[in-house]
Design a protein around this motif. Structure first.
Motif, PDB file in Angstrom:
ATOM      1  N   GLU A 209     -26.572 -43.904 -15.225  1.00  0.00           N
ATOM      2  CA  GLU A 209     -27.280 -42.829 -14.540  1.00  0.00           C
ATOM      3  C   GLU A 209     -28.421 -43.385 -13.702  1.00  0.00           C
ATOM      4  OE1 GLU A 209     -29.662 -38.654 -15.605  1.00  0.00           O
ATOM      5  OE2 GLU A 209     -28.772 -39.894 -17.196  1.00  0.00           O
ATOM      6  N   PHE A 210     -29.126 -44.366 -14.240  1.00  0.00           N
ATOM      7  CA  PHE A 210     -30.223 -44.967 -13.475  1.00  0.00           C
ATOM      8  C   PHE A 210     -29.700 -45.691 -12.241  1.00  0.00           C
ATOM      9  CE2 PHE A 210     -32.628 -48.816 -12.487  1.00  0.00           C
ATOM     10  CZ  PHE A 210     -33.855 -48.274 -12.157  1.00  0.00           C
TER      11      PHE A 210
ATOM     12  N   SER B 274     -27.010 -45.057 -10.577  1.00  0.00           N
ATOM     13  CA  SER B 274     -26.591 -44.052  -9.600  1.00  0.00           C
ATOM     14  C   SER B 274     -27.791 -43.480  -8.852  1.00  0.00           C
ATOM     15  CB  SER B 274     -25.820 -42.941 -10.309  1.00  0.00           C
ATOM     16  OG  SER B 274     -25.453 -41.927  -9.391  1.00  0.00           O
ATOM     17  N   ASP B 275     -28.847 -43.150  -9.589  1.00  0.00           N
ATOM     18  CA  ASP B 275     -30.061 -42.639  -8.933  1.00  0.00           C
ATOM     19  C   ASP B 275     -30.710 -43.711  -8.061  1.00  0.00           C
ATOM     20  OD1 ASP B 275     -29.641 -40.269 -10.253  1.00  0.00           O
ATOM     21  OD2 ASP B 275     -31.033 -40.729 -11.894  1.00  0.00           O
ATOM     22  N   ALA B 276     -30.686 -44.963  -8.528  1.00  0.00           N
ATOM     23  CA  ALA B 276     -31.280 -46.041  -7.742  1.00  0.00           C
ATOM     24  C   ALA B 276     -30.507 -46.282  -6.445  1.00  0.00           C
ATOM     25  CB  ALA B 276     -31.328 -47.322  -8.572  1.00  0.00           C
TER      26      ALA B 276
ATOM     27  N   PHE C  65     -28.841 -44.005  -4.779  1.00  0.00           N
ATOM     28  CA  PHE C  65     -29.217 -42.897  -3.889  1.00  0.00           C
ATOM     29  C   PHE C  65     -30.612 -43.122  -3.312  1.00  0.00           C
ATOM     30  CE2 PHE C  65     -31.086 -38.628  -3.269  1.00  0.00           C
ATOM     31  CZ  PHE C  65     -30.205 -38.155  -2.293  1.00  0.00           C
ATOM     32  N   GLY C  66     -31.533 -43.602  -4.138  1.00  0.00           N
ATOM     33  CA  GLY C  66     -32.874 -43.902  -3.644  1.00  0.00           C
ATOM     34  C   GLY C  66     -32.873 -45.032  -2.634  1.00  0.00           C
TER      35      GLY C  66
END
Length: 263
Positions: free
Chosen positions: A9-10, A12-14, A16-17
């Motif tokens: 999850e991290f 994936s968010d990273a 996107f960031g």
């Protein structure tokens, strides 16, 4: 299992960031330089910084993790800053002299600032890189990403960015010449250029497009053409089309000159 899900999850968010960060950097650079193409030259150094990051992890036998992504975000900002410093200096010199002398002088003058920016970061993180305590091990991926990414990035900035500036200038000259050619009022030149574009697009549809959609080329083409990779066939066809257009335009020009010279 829970830690693996949290890490996925991290990441994936990273990711996107990271995409948002690169988009924001691109928009700011496009606004500052008043150009949509110059930011590509500046940001093209980012993938080369990944070479140092991956090689550094391999040397220290440390797997890539979410802490590597954190270091990657910081490395991108620093390495783009070095590229901006170099490109700005080259553009400033290019207003008064030729492009090639501007690239040489700009790279020579910006060597010290780029070197100092990299060395201050690398030397500041060196103690953490060689720290053997258990508490510092989870920071190793971040430190390796910054140290090796910036180390490789410094060398590549001074080599790749000047080369990309020259390449961009050459491509811009070709595009400008092509635009001037399209402005000719001679209907024959426009007709031949249009025919060439249509022929290239049609050949691409018959080769690469057919393989993408149907998995294979049409039977008629596969029986006539040699057994070569589809990209090779496409490239050979494009070269043949360009050669035929060049010969046709040369013959047309020779015919026009002979008519003008005749009494």
């Amino acid at each position: 299992a829970g830690l693996s899900e949290q890490e996925d999850e991290f990441l994936s968010d990273a990711l996107f960031g990271l995409m948002l960060t690169l988009l924001g950097i691109f928009l700011v650079l496009a606004w500052v330089f008043s150009s949509w193409t110059r930011p590509f030259v500046i940001m093209a150094i980012v993938p080369f910084g990944l070479v140092g990051t991956i090689w550094g992890h391999a040397v220290w036998d440390v797997p890539l993790s979410m802490f590597s992504v954190v270091g990657l975000l910081g490395m991108i900002g620093i390495i783009i800053n070095d590229s901006i410093v170099l490109v700005t200096q080259v553009d400033e010199y290019a207003q008064e002299r030729g492009l090639i002398p501007s690239i040489i002088d700009g790279a020579a003058d910006r060597l010290r600032p780029v070197l100092l920016t990299t060395l201050t970061t690398v030397l500041g993180l060196a103690p953490l890189l060689f720290e053997q305590s258990q508490q510092a091990q989870f920071l190793k991926p971040t430190v390796i990403t910054l140290v090796y990414g910036l180390g490789f990035g410094m060398v590549l900035v001074l080599i790749m960015v000047p080369a990309l500036i020259a390449v961009q200038h050459d491509i811009f000259r070709q595009i400008t010449a092509f635009r001037r050619g399209l402005r000719f009022r001679q209907s024959g030149v426009r007709a031949m250029l249009t025919l060439g574009v249509v022929a290239v697009l049609g050949w691409m549809s018959a080769t690469i497009g057919a393989v993408v959609v149907f998995g294979d080329m049409p039977r008629l083409l596969s029986e006539v053409l040699p057994d070569l990779p589809v990209f090779a066939l496409f490239a050979m066809g494009c070269l043949l089309i360009v050669l035929m257009l060049y010969v046709a335009m040369a013959l047309r020009r020779a015919t026009g000159l002979s008519r003008r010279s005749s009494p």
